[in-house]
Design an enzyme around this catalytic site. Structure first.
Site, short mmCIF file in Angstrom:
data_model
loop_
_atom_site.label_atom_id
_atom_site.label_comp_id
_atom_site.label_asym_id
_atom_site.label_seq_id
_atom_site.Cartn_x
_atom_site.Cartn_y
_atom_site.Cartn_z
N TYR A 181 2.59 -7.34 -1.06
CA TYR A 181 3.29 -6.09 -1.31
C TYR A 181 3.30 -5.26 -0.03
O TYR A 181 2.38 -5.33 0.77
CB TYR A 181 2.59 -5.27 -2.40
N ASP B 101 7.97 -2.24 -11.84
CA ASP B 101 8.23 -1.01 -12.60
C ASP B 101 9.49 -0.30 -12.13
O ASP B 101 10.02 -0.60 -11.06
CB ASP B 101 7.04 -0.04 -12.43
#
Lengths: 243, 243
Positions: free
Chosen positions: B110, B52
């Site tokens: 992540y 994003d």
């Protein structure tokens, strides 16, 4: 009038350094202007020492005299609301009238970040020194220990400094590797002009194999030309000032 | 035609995200243009997944088909010379013709940075989530362990996602505290839309005492409303993609 001591963090990338210049406010002038914005008082902010253009801080200390009765615990947020996002005041306390950020400093800790990777980092580019050569980290750690103690660091000073007494004590030096980042921290009673950056440049040259002498000999030589290059400003952080 | 796999780092602050938008190239389009600049070939770059707006990467992976005979070890520097400083290609290898960055991804790691301090950080502002409340770090570590294993993470998905199968396996989750930075790393076979950011938001709410339920119950509820807030994009890094 109260004497107030503030602790400041900044990203030095967009500044000419701590000190005001004829055409630029510097970190110092930017904070003085924020103090004026909240109190309408023109104060003189005294820092623990100058930092050069591009150098950052995690714990720079400064003091100033203030008439205003604004409570100390309100000052950081009040100043931060006026300061640009690359400067942040993280503490404010009242100190005795005699306190002077520079004269009373007993020691300082600097941090230096080396990004050791073949390719540049988009994340660390403004806060680290990109070294693309392979470095012998263990050798750098071992050699760095020769700096600990009281030595004449005359060789580790950029020319142009008018300082006469070049003896300093280094309390500790630590190097840590976290993936492709090398974090160096060095603590001492004071540092000559560009001393940390010359220490880092010399350790990098040792790690690369460009310098084969021991750091012990290099210190003893008291010669700038025996040391390595001056590592760039943008990897350097003033981390802490002790009083 | 060779099938080339590249590993990419980026600072997502100035991008609309990985994917091209009508009015913006995104990371993907910016790299496609750099490939065109060095080879005059219009390639389609396939990423391991979208990131994003504002999300960063330390190890995004993408692949593309290329006619040009440029050696793979020359490609990172060639591309980096054309790319803006906030994108860096750090590896390029030739892979077999069938390799697909998205379909063949077996797992991802992540990283998420939380800056836990009363005051904003000028250094970490674009790469961390500033949480000014006191956090019970030990409780966050303890609760995070309930996420490990195979669970239906339906509650940890932003609405608007069309994914049907919401079962995912989390291999490991680690939280470390380094001064005022909390570094969270989570490794799994796949992640739902906003899953990492909702995990972080929930752990922060638990650390603050705003959520008192155990993360075990929250996962079992399969309900978005039992989870915490969605932590902001700019603390998130895609660290690694496994094949």
């Amino acid at each position: 009038m109260r004497n107030l001591k503030i602790t400041i963090q900044y990203n030095g990338s967009n500044y000419c350094g701590w000190q005001k210049q004829p055409d630029s406010l510097g970190i110092q002038g930017t904070i003085e202007r924020a103090i004026y914005d909240i109190t309408r008082e023109e104060v003189k902010l005294t820092g623990s020492g100058r930092t050069d253009a591009g150098v950052h801080a995690l714990g720079q200390v400064a003091n100033f005299k203030l008439e205003s009765a604004i409570p100390v615990d309100k000052i950081p947020n009040a100043l931060n609301s006026k300061l640009p996002k690359d400067i942040s005041v993280i503490d404010c306390i009242e100190v005795n009238d005699k306190f002077h950020s520079r004269y009373n400093a007993k020691g300082k800790t600097y941090r230096y970040l080396i990004h050791n990777s073949m390719y540049r980092s988009p994340i660390y580019k403004d806060i680290s020194y990109h070294v693309k050569y392979e470095l012998d980290f263990d050798k750098m750690v071992k050699e760095s220990k020769h700096l600990i103690g009281t030595h004449d660091f005359k060789g580790f000073m950029s020319s142009g400094s008018s300082v006469k007494d070049t003896v300093r004590e280094i309390y500790d030096i630590r190097l840590n590797k976290q993936e492709d980042l090398i974090v160096l921290e060095v603590e001492g009673n004071g540092f000559l002009y560009n001393m940390v950056r010359i220490i880092v440049g010399t350790l990098v040259d040792i790690g690369r194999g460009r310098i084969n002498k021991s750091l012990k000999e290099i210190v003893e030589s008291k010669s700038r030309s025996e040391c390595g290059h001056t590592a760039p400003a943008h990897g350097l952080f003033l981390k802490k000032v002790d009083y």
